[in-house]
Design an enzyme around this catalytic site. Structure first.
Site, PDB file in Angstrom:
ATOM      1  N   GLU A 110      -9.006   1.885  -1.914  1.00  0.00           N
ATOM      2  CA  GLU A 110      -9.744   1.603  -0.668  1.00  0.00           C
ATOM      3  C   GLU A 110     -10.498   2.815  -0.148  1.00  0.00           C
ATOM      4  O   GLU A 110      -9.980   3.935  -0.170  1.00  0.00           O
ATOM      5  CB  GLU A 110      -8.707   1.143   0.369  1.00  0.00           C
ATOM      6  CG  GLU A 110      -9.246   0.937   1.758  1.00  0.00           C
ATOM      7  CD  GLU A 110      -8.147   0.514   2.717  1.00  0.00           C
ATOM      8  OE1 GLU A 110      -7.133  -0.053   2.275  1.00  0.00           O
ATOM      9  OE2 GLU A 110      -8.302   0.768   3.915  1.00  0.00           O
ATOM     10  N   GLU A 169      -4.420  -7.323   5.245  1.00  0.00           N
ATOM     11  CA  GLU A 169      -3.571  -6.185   5.633  1.00  0.00           C
ATOM     12  C   GLU A 169      -2.685  -6.592   6.802  1.00  0.00           C
ATOM     13  O   GLU A 169      -3.129  -7.264   7.729  1.00  0.00           O
ATOM     14  CB  GLU A 169      -4.451  -4.998   6.047  1.00  0.00           C
ATOM     15  CG  GLU A 169      -3.645  -3.777   6.474  1.00  0.00           C
ATOM     16  CD  GLU A 169      -4.532  -2.588   6.855  1.00  0.00           C
ATOM     17  OE1 GLU A 169      -5.739  -2.786   7.096  1.00  0.00           O
ATOM     18  OE2 GLU A 169      -3.998  -1.466   6.910  1.00  0.00           O
ATOM     19  N   TRP A 225     -13.884  11.560   6.793  1.00  0.00           N
ATOM     20  CA  TRP A 225     -12.671  10.728   6.807  1.00  0.00           C
ATOM     21  C   TRP A 225     -12.975   9.306   7.184  1.00  0.00           C
ATOM     22  O   TRP A 225     -14.063   9.016   7.554  1.00  0.00           O
ATOM     23  CB  TRP A 225     -11.626  11.382   7.679  1.00  0.00           C
ATOM     24  CG  TRP A 225     -11.415  10.832   9.014  1.00  0.00           C
ATOM     25  CD1 TRP A 225     -12.125  11.076  10.151  1.00  0.00           C
ATOM     26  CD2 TRP A 225     -10.376   9.941   9.383  1.00  0.00           C
ATOM     27  NE1 TRP A 225     -11.578  10.424  11.198  1.00  0.00           N
ATOM     28  CE2 TRP A 225     -10.490   9.714  10.744  1.00  0.00           C
ATOM     29  CE3 TRP A 225      -9.332   9.319   8.662  1.00  0.00           C
ATOM     30  CZ2 TRP A 225      -9.631   8.866  11.433  1.00  0.00           C
ATOM     31  CZ3 TRP A 225      -8.473   8.498   9.348  1.00  0.00           C
ATOM     32  CH2 TRP A 225      -8.627   8.291  10.727  1.00  0.00           C
ATOM     33  N   ARG A 242     -13.653  -5.506   3.481  1.00  0.00           N
ATOM     34  CA  ARG A 242     -12.544  -5.368   4.443  1.00  0.00           C
ATOM     35  C   ARG A 242     -12.947  -5.525   5.907  1.00  0.00           C
ATOM     36  O   ARG A 242     -12.166  -5.255   6.812  1.00  0.00           O
ATOM     37  CB  ARG A 242     -11.895  -3.998   4.241  1.00  0.00           C
ATOM     38  CG  ARG A 242     -11.223  -3.941   2.928  1.00  0.00           C
ATOM     39  CD  ARG A 242     -10.236  -2.866   2.701  1.00  0.00           C
ATOM     40  NE  ARG A 242      -9.684  -2.135   3.803  1.00  0.00           N
ATOM     41  CZ  ARG A 242      -8.641  -2.541   4.538  1.00  0.00           C
ATOM     42  NH1 ARG A 242      -8.061  -3.686   4.297  1.00  0.00           N
ATOM     43  NH2 ARG A 242      -8.196  -1.783   5.529  1.00  0.00           N
ATOM     44  N   HIS A 252      -9.198   6.779   2.616  1.00  0.00           N
ATOM     45  CA  HIS A 252      -9.747   7.126   3.935  1.00  0.00           C
ATOM     46  C   HIS A 252     -11.045   7.917   3.837  1.00  0.00           C
ATOM     47  O   HIS A 252     -11.248   8.896   4.580  1.00  0.00           O
ATOM     48  CB  HIS A 252      -8.713   7.892   4.775  1.00  0.00           C
ATOM     49  CG  HIS A 252      -7.547   7.048   5.167  1.00  0.00           C
ATOM     50  ND1 HIS A 252      -6.266   7.250   4.689  1.00  0.00           N
ATOM     51  CD2 HIS A 252      -7.457   5.968   5.957  1.00  0.00           C
ATOM     52  CE1 HIS A 252      -5.457   6.352   5.185  1.00  0.00           C
ATOM     53  NE2 HIS A 252      -6.144   5.544   5.951  1.00  0.00           N
ATOM     54  N   ARG A 259       0.862  -1.185   0.000  1.00  0.00           N
ATOM     55  CA  ARG A 259       0.000   0.000   0.000  1.00  0.00           C
ATOM     56  C   ARG A 259       0.893   1.227   0.000  1.00  0.00           C
ATOM     57  O   ARG A 259       1.855   1.287   0.778  1.00  0.00           O
ATOM     58  CB  ARG A 259      -0.868  -0.014   1.257  1.00  0.00           C
ATOM     59  CG  ARG A 259      -1.864   1.114   1.328  1.00  0.00           C
ATOM     60  CD  ARG A 259      -2.590   1.136   2.662  1.00  0.00           C
ATOM     61  NE  ARG A 259      -2.052   2.172   3.509  1.00  0.00           N
ATOM     62  CZ  ARG A 259      -2.730   2.749   4.510  1.00  0.00           C
ATOM     63  NH1 ARG A 259      -3.964   2.360   4.788  1.00  0.00           N
ATOM     64  NH2 ARG A 259      -2.183   3.683   5.239  1.00  0.00           N
ATOM     65  N   GLU A 272     -13.844  -1.384   6.340  1.00  0.00           N
ATOM     66  CA  GLU A 272     -13.147  -1.504   7.626  1.00  0.00           C
ATOM     67  C   GLU A 272     -13.954  -0.896   8.768  1.00  0.00           C
ATOM     68  O   GLU A 272     -13.741  -1.256   9.918  1.00  0.00           O
ATOM     69  CB  GLU A 272     -11.732  -0.905   7.554  1.00  0.00           C
ATOM     70  CG  GLU A 272     -11.689   0.602   7.363  1.00  0.00           C
ATOM     71  CD  GLU A 272     -10.261   1.151   7.313  1.00  0.00           C
ATOM     72  OE1 GLU A 272      -9.435   0.604   6.561  1.00  0.00           O
ATOM     73  OE2 GLU A 272      -9.983   2.120   8.041  1.00  0.00           O
ATOM     74  N   TYR A 322      -2.616  11.987   6.736  1.00  0.00           N
ATOM     75  CA  TYR A 322      -2.895  10.796   7.529  1.00  0.00           C
ATOM     76  C   TYR A 322      -2.388   9.540   6.814  1.00  0.00           C
ATOM     77  O   TYR A 322      -2.441   9.438   5.598  1.00  0.00           O
ATOM     78  CB  TYR A 322      -4.410  10.661   7.756  1.00  0.00           C
ATOM     79  CG  TYR A 322      -4.757   9.456   8.576  1.00  0.00           C
ATOM     80  CD1 TYR A 322      -4.577   9.462   9.948  1.00  0.00           C
ATOM     81  CD2 TYR A 322      -5.219   8.286   7.978  1.00  0.00           C
ATOM     82  CE1 TYR A 322      -4.853   8.347  10.705  1.00  0.00           C
ATOM     83  CE2 TYR A 322      -5.502   7.159   8.728  1.00  0.00           C
ATOM     84  CZ  TYR A 322      -5.315   7.200  10.092  1.00  0.00           C
ATOM     85  OH  TYR A 322      -5.577   6.084  10.839  1.00  0.00           O
ATOM     86  N   ASP A 340      -5.126   3.836  -0.093  1.00  0.00           N
ATOM     87  CA  ASP A 340      -6.256   4.078   0.814  1.00  0.00           C
ATOM     88  C   ASP A 340      -6.635   5.561   0.772  1.00  0.00           C
ATOM     89  O   ASP A 340      -5.802   6.427   1.039  1.00  0.00           O
ATOM     90  CB  ASP A 340      -5.827   3.675   2.240  1.00  0.00           C
ATOM     91  CG  ASP A 340      -6.986   3.632   3.217  1.00  0.00           C
ATOM     92  OD1 ASP A 340      -8.078   4.127   2.881  1.00  0.00           O
ATOM     93  OD2 ASP A 340      -6.793   3.092   4.329  1.00  0.00           O
TER      94      ASP A 340
HETATM   95  C1  CS2 Z   1      -6.382   2.452   7.840  1.00  0.00           C
HETATM   96  C2  CS2 Z   1      -6.308   2.459   9.335  1.00  0.00           C
HETATM   97  O1  CS2 Z   1      -5.323   0.371   7.909  1.00  0.00           O
HETATM   98  C3  CS2 Z   1      -6.072   1.086   7.272  1.00  0.00           C
HETATM   99  O2  CS2 Z   1      -6.553   0.784   6.208  1.00  0.00           O
HETATM  100  O3  CS2 Z   1      -7.543   2.954   7.295  1.00  0.00           O
HETATM  101  O4  CS2 Z   1      -5.109   3.088   9.687  1.00  0.00           O
HETATM  102  C4  CS2 Z   1      -7.441   3.138  10.075  1.00  0.00           C
HETATM  103  O5  CS2 Z   1      -7.488   4.492   9.760  1.00  0.00           O
HETATM  104  C5  CS2 Z   1      -7.274   2.937  11.557  1.00  0.00           C
HETATM  105  O6  CS2 Z   1      -7.289   1.580  11.818  1.00  0.00           O
HETATM  106  C6  CS2 Z   1      -8.363   3.644  12.340  1.00  0.00           C
HETATM  107  O7  CS2 Z   1      -8.373   3.210  13.647  1.00  0.00           O
HETATM  108 MG    MG Z   2      -8.105   1.879   5.519  1.00  0.00          MG
END
Ligand code: CS2
Ligand code: MG
Length: 402
Positions: free
Chosen positions: A236, A339, A402, A283, A212, A147, A262, A159, A210
């Site tokens: 993602e 992941e 986000w 995910r 987000h 990634r 996620e 981020y 990603d």
């Molecule tokens: C992220 C994470 O791993 C990922 O794909 O999106 O860092 C996510 O933001 C964190 O797990 C949030 O707690």
């Molecule tokens: Mg993520």
């Protein structure tokens, strides 16, 4: 085999983790991960105040019945706090069942459908040169899927990026830090970043990215189209995940594969996305969606529609939750990728996990149950340390997704 003792362990070896421990009258101990990043104590209290009193004396072998009892019995269904709490109970009961049988949990789920699990690692950088160095490091470590994220020029921070070899930590600060988000800068930057990565390293490995949840559907459609030449494994969380229909619009504009889920906590969050084939990878991880029992149902539904798994596996899912993901991954027919971020020191002082990374894959040991043990004395050395995820604002001060 009755549940006679139960306890919630909150500890912060490198970051906060919430662990449920269940003990049977035969002395068998089961563990479940109950970590919900930035909302840890809500799950700890849900478990302590509203779940543990209901578990005393229950038959530990009845995983499905206990699941239904906690889900249907609460009247207030779903939601991340409830479903993380139910997940912890479910994981601990599978752990106990495995230990009683003397078998790893994946054996109870039907046995290995593959030898090991292909993972993707996180490469990032403070700029594209830094990212390229980190991609090179991952390829040297044997990763076949990476990634990629980099700090966006003109933004103070981005981020999901780190500068050193240590994995990035999503939560920081006793109050949420505030990041300024600029969609136009992001959309211009990402295709150029991907081009540099492919120009430097070629197409012989999988590339992931990603978003987000930060784009609108039409912005995501544009990004997916712009990234097609770089043949991503997945894009993602392109848009805020609760709007399942948004994916129809993205889908109609691009063949870049899409992953989401996620932040989902039940099969109902994924149903339309899966049954309308709006995504390619789901995910949703064991820890946040009702445990192995419920995520197995999500993966079964996904399999009917050709959607594969790609379970969330950040550092804020504990080694127990990670192991639970891996046992499921190993047994299901539609495994896609896992992941893998790893865990920061000193997590290894508290958790002793039975899986290891080698050659781009995670390998599970034959330990019975989930295969993760907890050193409670070590856990006490690392008390709870309140931390929050950052928030994103636009330049005008308005809150951003986000
Ligand atoms: C992220 C994470 O791993 C990922 O794909 O999106 O860092 C996510 O933001 C964190 O797990 C949030 O707690
Ligand atoms: Mg993520």
């Amino acid at each position: 085999m009755k549940i006679t003792d139960a306890q919630v362990i909150v500890t912060a070896p490198g970051r906060n983790y919430v662990t449920l421990k269940l003990v049977t009258d035969d002395g068998v101990v089961g563990y479940g991960d109950a970590t919900l990043n930035g909302r840890e104590l809500a799950v700890a209290a849900y478990l302590t105040e509203h779940v543990l009193p209901l578990l005393a004396g229950r038959d530990a072998s009845r995983i499905g019945d206990t699941w239904q009892y906690l889900y249907k019995g609460a009247y207030w269904r779903r939601g991340p706090v409830t479903m993380t709490a139910i997940s912890a109970v479910d994981q601990a009961l599978w752990d106990i069942k495995g230990k009683v049988a003397g078998l790893p949990v994946h054996e109870l789920l039907g046995g290995k459908a593959r030898e090991a699990l292909t993972v993707y690692g996180h490469a990032s950088g403070a700029d594209v040169d830094g990212l390229l160095a980190d991609v090179a490091r991952h390829l040297e470590l044997g990763y076949t899927a990476v990634r990629v994220q980099a700090k966006i020029p003109g933004m103070d921070s981005t981020y999901g990026t780190h500068t050193g070899a240590q994995i990035y930590e999503p939560a920081s600060g006793a109050l949420p830090t505030e990041e300024t988000w600029n969609t136009a800068a992001y959309l211009d930057f990402v295709p150029a970043m991907m081009k540099r990565v492919r120009d430097e390293f070629g197409y012989g490995f999988h590339l992931l990215h990603d978003v987000h949840h930060r784009l609108t559907p039409i912005e995501a459609a544009r990004l997916g189209g712009a990234l097609e030449p770089y043949r991503l494994f997945w894009l993602e969380d392109a848009t805020p995940a609760e709007d399942q229909e948004a994916f129809r619009l993205i889908r109609s504009h691009t063949v870049t594969p899409l992953a989401v889920g996620e932040v989902f906590n039940t099969i109902w969050d994924c149903r339309q996305l899966i049954s309308e084939r709006l995504i390619d990878y789901i995910r949703t991880p064991v820890t946040h969606a009702g445990g192995i029992s419920h995520v197995r149902r999500i993966m079964d539904l996904a399999d009917l529609y050709g959607v594969r798994s790609g379970c969330h596996g950040p550092g804020d899912i504990s080694p127990i939750g990670m192991a639970a993901n891996l046992h499921l991954d190993l047994a299901i027919p539609n495994f896609g990728i896992q992941e893998y971020m790893g865990h920061r020191d000193p997590a290894g002082e508290v958790f002793d996990w039975g899986y290891r990374y080698e050659g781009g894959m995670l390998w599970l040991s034959d330990r019975p149950g989930l295969g993760v043990e907890v050193d409670e004395e070590a856990a006490r050395r690392y008390p709870y340390d309140p931390k929050y995820l950052p928030v994103a604002r636009l330049a005008d001060g308005g809150m951003h997704d986000w």
